[in-house]
Design a protein around this motif. Structure first.
Motif, PDB file in Angstrom:
ATOM      1  N   GLN A   1      -9.215   7.702   4.845  1.00  0.00           N
ATOM      2  CA  GLN A   1      -9.477   6.311   5.242  1.00  0.00           C
ATOM      3  C   GLN A   1     -10.898   6.268   5.815  1.00  0.00           C
ATOM      4  O   GLN A   1     -11.093   6.467   7.014  1.00  0.00           O
TER       5      GLN A   1
ATOM      6  N   LEU B   1       0.461   4.316  -2.596  1.00  0.00           N
ATOM      7  CA  LEU B   1       0.187   5.686  -2.158  1.00  0.00           C
ATOM      8  C   LEU B   1       1.192   6.664  -2.753  1.00  0.00           C
ATOM      9  O   LEU B   1       0.828   7.760  -3.208  1.00  0.00           O
TER      10      LEU B   1
ATOM     11  N   TYR C   1      -6.685  12.718   0.685  1.00  0.00           N
ATOM     12  CA  TYR C   1      -6.388  11.359   1.142  1.00  0.00           C
ATOM     13  C   TYR C   1      -7.266  11.046   2.341  1.00  0.00           C
ATOM     14  O   TYR C   1      -7.327  11.822   3.303  1.00  0.00           O
TER      15      TYR C   1
ATOM     16  N   ASP D   1      -8.219   4.932   0.997  1.00  0.00           N
ATOM     17  CA  ASP D   1      -7.320   3.888   1.495  1.00  0.00           C
ATOM     18  C   ASP D   1      -8.158   2.909   2.319  1.00  0.00           C
ATOM     19  O   ASP D   1      -8.450   3.144   3.488  1.00  0.00           O
TER      20      ASP D   1
ATOM     21  N   GLY E   1       0.791  -1.223   0.000  1.00  0.00           N
ATOM     22  CA  GLY E   1       0.000   0.000   0.000  1.00  0.00           C
ATOM     23  C   GLY E   1       0.819   1.267   0.000  1.00  0.00           C
ATOM     24  O   GLY E   1       0.421   2.277  -0.583  1.00  0.00           O
TER      25      GLY E   1
ATOM     26  N   LEU F   1      -7.682   2.275  -3.147  1.00  0.00           N
ATOM     27  CA  LEU F   1      -6.438   1.600  -2.761  1.00  0.00           C
ATOM     28  C   LEU F   1      -6.779   0.487  -1.775  1.00  0.00           C
ATOM     29  O   LEU F   1      -7.456   0.722  -0.775  1.00  0.00           O
ATOM     30  N   ARG F   2      -6.297  -0.713  -2.064  1.00  0.00           N
ATOM     31  CA  ARG F   2      -6.558  -1.866  -1.195  1.00  0.00           C
ATOM     32  C   ARG F   2      -5.289  -2.713  -1.096  1.00  0.00           C
ATOM     33  O   ARG F   2      -4.624  -2.978  -2.104  1.00  0.00           O
ATOM     34  N   SER F   3      -4.953  -3.136   0.125  1.00  0.00           N
ATOM     35  CA  SER F   3      -3.743  -3.915   0.356  1.00  0.00           C
ATOM     36  C   SER F   3      -4.085  -5.214   1.066  1.00  0.00           C
ATOM     37  O   SER F   3      -5.042  -5.280   1.847  1.00  0.00           O
TER      38      SER F   3
ATOM     39  N   ALA G   1       1.253   8.531   5.145  1.00  0.00           N
ATOM     40  CA  ALA G   1       0.699   9.357   4.063  1.00  0.00           C
ATOM     41  C   ALA G   1       1.257  10.772   4.129  1.00  0.00           C
ATOM     42  O   ALA G   1       1.596  11.376   3.107  1.00  0.00           O
TER      43      ALA G   1
ATOM     44  N   PHE H   1      -7.639   0.064   3.796  1.00  0.00           N
ATOM     45  CA  PHE H   1      -6.622  -0.872   4.287  1.00  0.00           C
ATOM     46  C   PHE H   1      -7.168  -1.893   5.279  1.00  0.00           C
ATOM     47  O   PHE H   1      -6.581  -2.961   5.460  1.00  0.00           O
TER      48      PHE H   1
ATOM     49  N   ILE I   1      -4.182  -0.379  -6.769  1.00  0.00           N
ATOM     50  CA  ILE I   1      -4.823   0.931  -6.788  1.00  0.00           C
ATOM     51  C   ILE I   1      -5.559   1.056  -8.105  1.00  0.00           C
ATOM     52  O   ILE I   1      -5.083   0.580  -9.148  1.00  0.00           O
TER      53      ILE I   1
END
Length: 469
Positions: free
Chosen positions: A242, A177, A240, A275, A173, A303-305, A201, A277, A319
C-alpha cells in the motif's frame, strides 16, 4: 478457552439469566458478561446474535438485552462433533472477524475500516441507485469483466497505465485481493508483504495456502534493500503493498524509493499488488500518483476500491494488469461470481459522474483533518506515553507505539472493559512485532466521540498500571 467454548459459555449464561428473569426481564450488560467470564466483546455480541435469532433474547439499541417471549431452554444442542469434522480453522480468521465485528451501541469505536456514516454520501448513493435501478440494462446479464464505462473510470485512476480492457470489476477490494493471490501464486509459494500491513491481506494470503513473508517498512514505506533480500531468499514472485497512507502505519512510499522498488521488481521478474485504497482520503498536501503510473513493463497489479471512500455497502472495486497477468485475473474472476451485480455497477457510475461525488470529496478532506487532529490532540493530552509513529497525512487511522512493558492485547481487552474498541497491533504483523502498537481509527466517529474514546482508553491504561498524564 478457545473462541467456540467461550461463546458457548456466554450462551449458557444468557439462557440461564433469561430463564430466571422471565419474558421482558433485563439481562446482564455486555460489560458485565465480559468481566464475569473474561471474554471479548466480540464473543459476547456473537452469542447475543445467536440467541436473538432464536427469540430467546431481545437486544434493544442503547437499552441493552432483555429476555424474549420464547421460553429459554437451559441446555443447548450438542454441536461439539462439528469441531472434529471441520478440523483446524483457517489462519487469521479470528483477527479478521474481530476487525469486522459491529461494536455494540454502548461502545466507542476507535477501530474499524469505514467512514463515519455522517461522512458517507448516503443521499447521493440512494439517488444514484434509484436512477440505476430504473435502467433496464441494470438487470440484464453484463460483461464478466464489468461495464466498460466503469472499467474506464478505474483505468484512469491508475494514472494512464491501463486501458479499460485491462481492468476487471470486483465486489469489493477484499474479493479483488483474493483473486489476485490465487491468480498470481500457487499454494505453497511465498508472498511478500510490508511489516506491518493490512491484516486482511495476511489472512487472505494464508487462506490461499501461501507463505507470508514480512519485509520491514518505515516512515518512507517499504525498505528496497530488504525487499531485494526477501525476493532473493524466498524466490517469491508477488509483493503486496500500500504505497499511499498504508494501513495500519500510514506511511507514504517516498519519491526516492519508488524507482528503487520498481527496479527490484524488474530484477526479480516479480509483481507488486498496489492496493490504492485510500487515494481519495487526503488530509495534507498532494498525494503522489499511483506507482502503476511509473511502471513500463507490467510489474504493477493495480487495485482500487470505492468502498472505503464512499460507504461499506458500495461493494465495487477493480483490479487491473497488462499482458498474461491481466488475462489470469479476468479468468479467475469468472470462477468466483461471474460478474458484479448490474444495479450496483450502474449506481457506482451514476455516483461518480454526478456533481455530488466531487462535493463529497471536497467535504471529506476537512472532515478527516478535524477528526485526525481531535484524536491526536486527545492522545497528547491524556496519553502522551502513547506516541503516534507518524502524523498521518491521509487515510483513516493512526499507528500508535506503546511504552515498553505495556502489552497491546492486554490493553485491547482492558479498553473493551472500559467501553472503547481499539485494534491491537500484533495481528497486523506477519511475523513477531518489534514493539507493541495500537491502530486507532479516526474516520469512524465524530471528534467528540473520539475524545471520549481516548479518555476511556486512558482509564484502561491506568488500570494496567500506566501512570496518567
Amino acid at each position: 478457552m478457545n473462541e467456540d467454548n467461550a461463546e458457548q459459555g456466554v450462551i449458557r449464561l444468557l439462557r440461564a439469566a433469561a430463564h430466571g428473569v422471565g419474558p421482558g426481564g433485563r439481562l446482564p450488560s455486555v460489560r458485565a458478561i465480559m468481566q464475569e467470564l473474561r471474554v471479548s466483546p466480540v464473543t459476547v455480541q456473537h452469542a447475543m446474535r445467536r440467541l436473538e435469532t432464536e427469540g430467546v433474547i431481545e437486544v434493544r439499541a442503547s437499552k441493552g438485552a432483555f429476555a424474549g417471549r420464547k421460553r429459554a431452554e437451559p441446555e443447548a444442542p450438542d454441536l461439539e462433533w462439528q469441531a472434529v469434522a471441520l478440523g483446524a480453522k483457517p489462519p487469521g480468521e479470528e483477527s479478521l472477524r474481530d476487525l469486522m465485528a459491529m461494536p455494540s451501541p454502548e461502545m466507542v469505536p476507535l477501530s474499524g475500516g469505514y467512514l463515519d456514516p455522517e461522512l458517507q454520501p448516503v443521499a447521493a448513493l440512494g439517488a444514484a441507485l434509484g436512477r440505476a435501478s430504473r435502467r433496464p440494462e441494470a438487470w440484464a446479464r453484463g460483461p464478466v469483466e464489468g461495464r466498460e464505462e466503469l472499467r474506464a473510470w478505474f483505468a484512469r485512476q491508475a494514472g494512464g497505465a491501463f486501458r479499460a480492457a485491462d481492468m476487471v470489476v470486483c465486489p469489493g477490494g477484499q474479493a479483488a485481493l483474493s483473486t489476485a493471490f490465487r491468480a498470481l501464486a500457487a499454494p505453497g509459494d511465498a508472498v511478500l508483504v510490508e511489516a506491518p500491513t493490512y491484516l486482511g491481506a495476511i489472512a487472505t494470503a494464508r487462506s490461499s495456502g501461501l507463505q507470508v513473508v514480512a519485509v520491514p517498512a518505515d516512515s518512507d514505506g517499504v525498505r528496497p534493500d530488504l525487499l531485494d533480500a526477501a525476493f532473493t531468499r524466498t524466490g517469491a514472485k508477488v509483493f503486496y503493498c500500500q504505497p499511499l497512507y498504508a494501513n495500519p502505519h500510514g506511511a507514504v512510499l517516498s519519491r526516492e524509493r519508488r524507482p528503487e522498488v520498481l527496479s527490484v521488481l524488474a530484477k526479480h521478474g516479480a509483481f507488486v499488488i498496489e492496493d490504492d485504497f485510500a487515494r481519495d482520503m487526503v488530509i495534507d498536501g498532494t498525494p503522489p500518483p499511483p506507482l502503476a503510473a511509473e511502471d513500463v513493463h507490467g510489474h504493477v497489479i493495480y487495485l482500487r476500491s470505492l468502498t472505503k471512500c464512499a460507504a461499506p455497502g458500495l461493494r465495487v472495486a477493480a483490479i487491473g494488469a497488462r499482458g498474461a497477468a491481466g488475462a489470469r485475473l479476468r479468468s479467475a474472476r469468472v470462477l468466483d461470481d461471474f460478474f458484479v451485480a448490474g444495479p450496483l455497477q450502474l449506481a457506482a457510475l451514476e455516483l461518480l459522474s454526478s456533481p455530488a461525488w466531487q462535493r463529497h470529496l471536497r467535504a471529506l478532506r476537512p472532515a478527516l483533518k478535524a477528526r485526525r487532529d481531535a484524536l491526536l490532540t486527545a492522545l497528547a493530552t491524556e496519553l502522551p506515553q502513547l506516541r503516534p509513529v507518524t502524523v498521518p497525512s491521509g487515510g483513516m487511522q493512526a499507528w500508535v507505539r506503546l511504552p515498553d512493558g505495556l502489552d497491546d492485547l492486554a490493553l485491547t481487552s482492558a479498553a473493551a472493559a472500559h467501553g472503547v474498541v481499539v485494534s491491537a497491533g500484533r495481528p497486523w504483523y506477519a511475523t513477531d512485532p518489534p514493539a507493541a502498537h495500537l491502530r486507532l481509527t479516526f474516520a469512524g466517529a465524530p471528534p467528540e466521540v473520539l475524545i471520549d474514546g481516548v479518555h476511556r482508553l486512558a482509564g484502561a491504561a491506568a488500570a494496567l498500571g500506566l501512570p496518567s498524564a
